[in-house]
Design an enzyme around this catalytic site. Structure first.
Site, PDB file in Angstrom:
ATOM      1  N   LYS A 193       0.846  -1.196   0.000  1.00 24.36           N
ATOM      2  CA  LYS A 193       0.000   0.000   0.000  1.00 24.36           C
ATOM      3  C   LYS A 193       0.882   1.247   0.000  1.00 24.36           C
ATOM      4  O   LYS A 193       0.673   2.169  -0.774  1.00 24.36           O
ATOM      5  CB  LYS A 193      -0.918  -0.033   1.220  1.00 24.36           C
ATOM      6  CG  LYS A 193      -1.851   1.142   1.318  1.00 24.36           C
ATOM      7  CD  LYS A 193      -2.849   0.977   2.449  1.00 24.36           C
ATOM      8  CE  LYS A 193      -3.593   2.299   2.654  1.00 24.36           C
ATOM      9  NZ  LYS A 193      -4.581   2.249   3.715  1.00 24.36           N
ATOM     10  N   GLU A 199      10.565  -4.532   4.562  1.00 24.93           N
ATOM     11  CA  GLU A 199      10.656  -5.924   4.119  1.00 24.93           C
ATOM     12  C   GLU A 199      10.351  -6.050   2.630  1.00 24.93           C
ATOM     13  O   GLU A 199      11.087  -6.698   1.873  1.00 24.93           O
ATOM     14  CB  GLU A 199       9.635  -6.792   4.888  1.00 24.93           C
ATOM     15  CG  GLU A 199       9.895  -6.937   6.362  1.00 24.93           C
ATOM     16  CD  GLU A 199       9.168  -5.897   7.205  1.00 24.93           C
ATOM     17  OE1 GLU A 199       8.971  -4.759   6.717  1.00 24.93           O
ATOM     18  OE2 GLU A 199       8.794  -6.208   8.348  1.00 24.93           O
ATOM     19  N   GLY A 251      -4.950  -1.784   4.693  1.00 26.79           N
ATOM     20  CA  GLY A 251      -4.114  -2.900   4.240  1.00 26.79           C
ATOM     21  C   GLY A 251      -4.753  -4.259   4.511  1.00 26.79           C
ATOM     22  O   GLY A 251      -4.827  -5.119   3.630  1.00 26.79           O
ATOM     23  N   ARG A 252      -5.253  -4.463   5.721  1.00 34.18           N
ATOM     24  CA  ARG A 252      -5.783  -5.789   6.075  1.00 34.18           C
ATOM     25  C   ARG A 252      -7.189  -6.017   5.540  1.00 34.18           C
ATOM     26  O   ARG A 252      -7.790  -7.065   5.794  1.00 34.18           O
ATOM     27  CB  ARG A 252      -5.722  -5.982   7.587  1.00 34.18           C
ATOM     28  CG  ARG A 252      -6.357  -4.873   8.404  1.00 34.18           C
ATOM     29  CD  ARG A 252      -5.938  -4.938   9.865  1.00 34.18           C
ATOM     30  NE  ARG A 252      -6.438  -3.799  10.633  1.00 34.18           N
ATOM     31  CZ  ARG A 252      -5.832  -2.613  10.706  1.00 34.18           C
ATOM     32  NH1 ARG A 252      -4.698  -2.402  10.052  1.00 34.18           N
ATOM     33  NH2 ARG A 252      -6.346  -1.637  11.420  1.00 34.18           N
ATOM     34  N   GLU A 337      -4.735  -6.505  14.771  1.00 36.42           N
ATOM     35  CA  GLU A 337      -4.237  -5.196  14.346  1.00 36.42           C
ATOM     36  C   GLU A 337      -5.378  -4.175  14.372  1.00 36.42           C
ATOM     37  O   GLU A 337      -5.157  -2.986  14.582  1.00 36.42           O
ATOM     38  CB  GLU A 337      -3.625  -5.280  12.940  1.00 36.42           C
ATOM     39  CG  GLU A 337      -2.807  -4.056  12.557  1.00 36.42           C
ATOM     40  CD  GLU A 337      -1.927  -4.272  11.334  1.00 36.42           C
ATOM     41  OE1 GLU A 337      -0.777  -4.720  11.475  1.00 36.42           O
ATOM     42  OE2 GLU A 337      -2.392  -3.984  10.217  1.00 36.42           O
ATOM     43  N   HIS A 368      -4.783 -33.312  17.583  1.00 34.13           N
ATOM     44  CA  HIS A 368      -3.649 -34.130  18.026  1.00 34.13           C
ATOM     45  C   HIS A 368      -2.516 -33.254  18.532  1.00 34.13           C
ATOM     46  O   HIS A 368      -1.367 -33.708  18.612  1.00 34.13           O
ATOM     47  CB  HIS A 368      -3.195 -35.026  16.874  1.00 34.13           C
ATOM     48  CG  HIS A 368      -4.288 -35.953  16.436  1.00 34.13           C
ATOM     49  ND1 HIS A 368      -4.510 -37.185  17.019  1.00 34.13           N
ATOM     50  CD2 HIS A 368      -5.287 -35.786  15.532  1.00 34.13           C
ATOM     51  CE1 HIS A 368      -5.565 -37.753  16.465  1.00 34.13           C
ATOM     52  NE2 HIS A 368      -6.069 -36.922  15.562  1.00 34.13           N
ATOM     53  N   LYS A 497       8.897  -0.521  14.001  1.00 42.04           N
ATOM     54  CA  LYS A 497       9.429  -0.229  12.657  1.00 42.04           C
ATOM     55  C   LYS A 497      10.518   0.823  12.736  1.00 42.04           C
ATOM     56  O   LYS A 497      11.576   0.712  12.119  1.00 42.04           O
ATOM     57  CB  LYS A 497       8.316   0.300  11.748  1.00 42.04           C
ATOM     58  CG  LYS A 497       7.389  -0.745  11.202  1.00 42.04           C
ATOM     59  CD  LYS A 497       6.462  -0.097  10.169  1.00 42.04           C
ATOM     60  CE  LYS A 497       5.275  -0.957   9.837  1.00 42.04           C
ATOM     61  NZ  LYS A 497       4.313  -0.328   8.974  1.00 42.04           N
TER      62      LYS A 497
HETATM   63  O1  LIG Z   1       1.125  -2.719   2.267  1.00 42.48           O
HETATM   64  P1  LIG Z   1       2.218  -2.094   3.047  1.00 42.48           P
HETATM   65  O2  LIG Z   1       2.162  -0.600   3.022  1.00 42.48           O
HETATM   66  O3  LIG Z   1       3.567  -2.593   2.600  1.00 42.48           O
HETATM   67  O4  LIG Z   1       2.035  -2.485   4.556  1.00 42.48           O
HETATM   68  C1  LIG Z   1       2.095  -3.817   4.967  1.00 42.48           C
HETATM   69  C2  LIG Z   1       1.486  -4.009   6.326  1.00 42.48           C
HETATM   70  O5  LIG Z   1       2.181  -3.259   7.292  1.00 42.48           O
HETATM   71  C3  LIG Z   1       1.291  -2.768   8.268  1.00 42.48           C
HETATM   72  O6  LIG Z   1       1.248  -1.395   8.142  1.00 42.48           O
HETATM   73  C4  LIG Z   1       1.691  -3.154   9.661  1.00 42.48           C
HETATM   74  O7  LIG Z   1       3.030  -3.102   9.855  1.00 42.48           O
HETATM   75  C5  LIG Z   1      -0.041  -3.411   7.934  1.00 42.48           C
HETATM   76  O8  LIG Z   1      -1.111  -2.679   8.360  1.00 42.48           O
HETATM   77  C6  LIG Z   1       0.055  -3.564   6.464  1.00 42.48           C
HETATM   78  O9  LIG Z   1      -0.866  -4.483   6.000  1.00 42.48           O
END
Ligand SMILES: O=P(O)(O)OC[C@H]1O[C@](O)(CO)[C@@H](O)[C@@H]1O
Length: 531
Positions: A193, A199, A251-252, A337, A368, A497
């Site tokens: 987003k 990452e 995002g979620r 979240e 199990h 972060k």
């Molecule tokens: O889509 P992006 O901006 O890379 O964010 C990834 C994820 O990181 C977050 O901001 C949480 O760290 C989530 O809400 C989001 O889904």
């Protein structure tokens, strides 16, 4: 109202007694478009249910719901509308944000996704080595969990390129995922987003380097999904392969739009549209059903009853559907979240505990592993069972009967338990006697009276998956409204972060650690000694 509910809890009956008069399951279940939610196996009485519904009324759930669907800026801390529902508003009317209808833009992007997906699936869009065989989605959190969950869930419908996901910044994720893939026939989707997530950007750069070793123009096999069009351009992805979305999609909550491109590539546009239609059907139910017969509201109220009123710390989500393997992980982000917060939307301390911790695994595997604690541990874990009436493997129908029997057996065992007397009788019948019999019988006692709900669907089709996911989205929203929380921000992820970026130079060997907190520098020194 919280006190009234606490009073109900203080005199809650044994769940099994509630079945004595008959009609319990009819009264404590809701059906919506073929989805059946049964919450009869809880200690919620009729009077208690009325008060739970009153709690929802007092919190003005209906007003907040209507504001959300109308595009009002209910995400107050970010001054944003919350309109993931617009992404699946396929046959609906206009939805306005700041006086402008967002639906033409939504439909345009959906059509662009469809054109691209079908071009890739048909082979019209090629990699530098020919037809695309594999798609790698790079993203994390909401840009990963939904597509991963849905592509596994909808495997029987997947007739496009194979889909793979890289999320973790751990190079192991990247190395293991790319192992065996042909760069010349691989399409890479960079899904973020913000297009700034550490990452994702690190993984995207490394995957581009991997591809550059084999093809002359790696960017030609990249597409981007983001709200940050400047950053996607700076990364070198041409506008025709950039799929944008707006800041009113959290995002979620984003897999209904471009973040779901990997799902669409796997299952095709028709099935993807069915997935959206399922979610839209749940939206319509949520908007139109009476509060007391409203499935997302019922799920939320049962959740509030178990966590806030009873104080049960966790909630287990137990799909008896192997393909819902990643559904609990997906829900962890969606629920924790969204509602894992301590302050209300106007900045005051939340009066109740929030949460709960959501976890789970598919049955029968969980049986199990951790069900021992669910049946006999001291803490009560409300369980949410999910099961389909049918599987996708008609030739293995006997397996499906086994999954059904196991799912039903577990909720019945939790409800009924087994008394000391029965345990003793059974042991005596098996030839045990004396003191050993007494002691061993104790080990075989099940307290019972453990709550569970069961969600039944016909078969895990794209439509049904859409219904289920939207059901849980709205449940989270309703719980948030009742607690006074803004479910659509996530400030709690920021501190970690920031510190990770700050500590990146400190983990270089020979870095100056004098400015690093001693609690951290001590560990860095140990790590340095090991490398
Ligand atoms: O889509 P992006 O901006 O890379 O964010 C990834 C994820 O990181 C977050 O901001 C949480 O760290 C989530 O809400 C989001 O889904």
């Amino acid at each position: 109202m919280w006190d009234v509910l606490k009073a109900h809890q203080a005199q809650a009956p044994r769940i099994v007694d509630l079945f004595e008069d008959g009609g319990r399951s009819e009264a404590f279940s809701i059906t919506a478009d073929g989805l059946y939610f049964d919450y009869a196996k809880t200690d919620i009485t009729e009077a208690c249910w009325e008060d739970l519904v009153r709690l929802a009324e007092q919190a003005e759930v209906a007003k907040w719901r209507d504001s959300m669907f109308a595009g009002e800026k209910i995400n107050v801390t970010e001054d944003r509308a919350v309109l993931h529902t617009a992404l699946r508003n396929l046959d609906g009317g206009p939805v306005e944000v700041d006086g402008e209808d967002v639906m033409p833009g939504v439909k345009e992007v959906l059509a662009k996704m469809g054109d691209f997906a079908e071009a890739v699936r048909s082979g019209e869009f090629k990699g530098q080595g020919g037809k695309i065989t594999d798609v790698v989605n790079i993203g994390i959190g909401g840009s990963d969990l939904g597509p991963v969950m849905a592509t596994i869930a909808l495997k029987p419908y997947a007739d496009g390129p194979r889909t793979h996901f890289i999320s973790n910044v751990d190079g192991a994720d990247l190395a293991d995922t790319l192992d065996g893939l042909d760069p010349a026939t691989t399409l890479v989707l960079v899904a973020s987003k913000t297009f700034t997530t550490q990452e994702t950007m690190m993984n995207a750069t490394s995957v581009r380097d991997w591809m550059a070793k084999s093809v002359s123009d790696p960017a030609a096999q990249f597409a981007a999904i983001s709200t940050n069009l400047e950053a996607t351009a700076a990364f070198g992805i041409p506008a025709e392969r950039v799929f944008g979305f707006e800041d009113w999609v959290g995002g979620r909550y984003s897999m209904w739009g471009p973040i779901g491109l990997s799902i669409m590539l796997a299952i095709g546009t028709n099935d993807f549209n069915d997935f959206l239609r399922g979610a839209q059907a749940m939206d319509q139910h949520f908007v139109t059903a009476d509060l007391s017969q409203n499935m997302p509201i019922a799920l939320a109220l049962v959740g509030i009853w178990h966590h806030q009123i009873h104080g049960h710390a966790t909630r287990a989500v137990l799909p008896y559907e192997q393909r819902l393997l990643r559904f609990p992980a997906y829900l962890q982000q969606m629920e924790m979240e969204s509602n894992g917060k301590s302050v209300t939307r106007d900045g005051k301390e939340v009066s109740q505990t929030v949460g709960p911790i959501v976890w789970g695994e598919p049955g029968t595997n969980g049986q199990h592993a951790f069900y021992q604690l669910i049946h006999q541990g001291k803490q009560v874990v409300p369980c949410e069972f999910m099961v389909g009436a049918e599987g996708h493997e008609p030739e293995l129908a006997h397996h499906h009967k086994a999954i059904l029997a196991n799912c039903l057996a577990q909720s019945e065992a939790l409800l009924l338990g087994r008394s000391y007397e029965v345990a003793k009788e059974r042991m005596a019948a098996a030839g045990h006697e004396g003191e050993a019999l007494e002691a061993h019988a104790m080990q075989r006692v099940f307290a019972g009276n453990r709550p569970s709900t069961t969600l039944v669907y016909q078969k895990l089709t794209p439509f049904v998956l859409g219904q289920i996911v939207a059901l849980y989205e709205h449940r989270v929203f309703v719980e948030g409204v009742i607690l006074g929380i803004n479910s659509y921000d996530q400030w709690g992820v920021e501190l970690g972060k920031e510190l990770a970026n700050k500590l990146l130079p400190a983990v270089e060997v020979d870095a100056d650690l004098s400015e690093v907190h001693p609690a951290t520098s001590a560990i860095i020194s140990k790590i340095n000694a090991l490398r």
